[in-house]
Design an enzyme around this catalytic site. Sequence first.
Site, mmCIF file in Angstrom:
data_model
loop_
_atom_site.group_PDB
_atom_site.id
_atom_site.type_symbol
_atom_site.label_atom_id
_atom_site.label_comp_id
_atom_site.label_asym_id
_atom_site.label_seq_id
_atom_site.Cartn_x
_atom_site.Cartn_y
_atom_site.Cartn_z
ATOM 1 N N SER A 58 -73.963 -8.919 -27.829
ATOM 2 C CA SER A 58 -72.566 -8.963 -28.232
ATOM 3 C C SER A 58 -71.906 -7.760 -28.011
ATOM 4 O O SER A 58 -72.399 -6.641 -27.367
ATOM 5 C CB SER A 58 -72.366 -9.303 -29.638
ATOM 6 O OG SER A 58 -72.673 -7.826 -30.282
ATOM 7 N N LYS A 59 -70.702 -7.527 -28.330
ATOM 8 C CA LYS A 59 -69.707 -6.416 -27.888
ATOM 9 C C LYS A 59 -70.219 -5.093 -28.364
ATOM 10 O O LYS A 59 -70.322 -4.326 -27.927
ATOM 11 C CB LYS A 59 -68.606 -6.738 -28.662
ATOM 12 C CG LYS A 59 -67.645 -7.573 -27.689
ATOM 13 C CD LYS A 59 -65.997 -7.162 -27.873
ATOM 14 C CE LYS A 59 -65.066 -8.183 -27.004
ATOM 15 N NZ LYS A 59 -64.905 -9.524 -27.162
#
Length: 484
Positions: free
Chosen positions: A250-251
């Site tokens: 994810s980010k």
Amino acid sequence: MTVRVRIAPSPTGNLHIGTARTAVFNWLFARHHGGQFILRVEDTDQTRSRPEYTQNILEGLTWLGLNWDEGPTFQSKRLQLYRQATQKLLDQGLAYRCYCTAEELEEMRAAQKARKEAPRYDNRHRHLTAEQRAAFEAEGRKPVIRFMIDDGREIVWKDLVRGKVTWKGSDLGGDMVIARASEEDEIGQPLYNLAVVVDDMDMKITHVIRGEDHIANTAKQILLYEAMGAAVPEFAHTPLILNTQGQKLSKRDGVTSISDFQEMGFLPDAIANYMTLLGWSPPDSTQEIFSLEDAAKEFNFERVNRAGAKFDWAKLDWLNSQYVHQMSPTQLVDLLIPYWQTAGFEFDPISDRPWLEQLAAVIGPSLTRLPEAVEMTSIFFTQSVEFKEEALNQLQQVGASEVVQAILEQLDRSEQLTSEEAGQIIKQVTKEQKVKKGLVMRSLRAALTGDVHGPDLIESWLILQQRGLAQARLQQALQQGSEK
Ligand code: GLU
């Protein structure tokens, strides 16, 4: 049958690494079978879709070498098609208008939660009477359109990656919304599952290859194919990309889109190669470096893992370095010039080309990510350098400044330094000063580069000499050494 596959990104963000990996598998499968790889932009969500994301996605796919045969087709231009399909489902009694308000749905969910049940739509507007509908309309309620899902159904398909997959109708969350409510239209904005099925049918997609996170959608979509009387394509659900802790990437992992990798100085071939290895391995699993074309020759779903693919930075760096090391200085210079320019180094890309190529040849073997070249080469662009602590220590060694002094004197006599001559100077100074060759080499490196580590010393020296920087650097070293 001609294989027709598609990548269908939503332009609600930059080209995501997961989408890119799915694109790679689609591309490999299409090329392996001599089929078609189609690009469809799923931009029906007008509030979240942006043209700059579409641009980023197209550029990212192109950068990776994933050329497509048809498209890009934009869903936003095909709304009529989805409306017609929805109307048909309504006419057949397979879909209906649901007038529930957001508050009513919220209440329904809260009650389900209190009973410790999974949230789902309870199909309460499935069989409204004409009077009930008229009453809701009179209240000004705008309906969504829902497709009926039979709770008793079992949906089964043979997934090319996961084998037999079985899904219960009752686990699909109740009748699904296929079109939003609209103030203006009878049928509002189509939702993902409907638009995808209409398009995949229309585009004659034979194999739907996409991330594992779409499995529940596949179950819903199979019901839609059946309702529309169409043949169901084959499905392949590819494993998710995980971070080193085994969670979905994810980010927070610092990088999510292909343009991030591009900015970090990875090469497209290395990224494409790495994406291929994220979930697939060639029959000869010791082979790790290959082009997309080579991988396409061997690609099949039997060698795609079911388990999530862990993203490994060290491996990606290693792969990238292998690609960098294979490049010719000419190719490498073309890639490095923009970094040097951004760093503010002064040079003329045309007239300085010969020594820039020499420089690329010198640093190439120790380069992993392209931006590292800036720090590695700054001493060749600037008049003076900052001497590192270790370099200053080296210059303080007994005999070091005499060595540097002696080299300087020799250089004053040299017209155009060659590598033989440089070797000769080192030999002579070693002999004259009665010191070990190691001391000469280390002192010379410290004096020329301000560092005790770095690329090939003689080659670096020749470039500095050619640039007219060597003597000044040695003088600077003597001065720094005496100041310490
Ligand atoms: N627009 C969807 C996504 O980006 C496509 C999924 C699919 O391939 O059907 O996840």
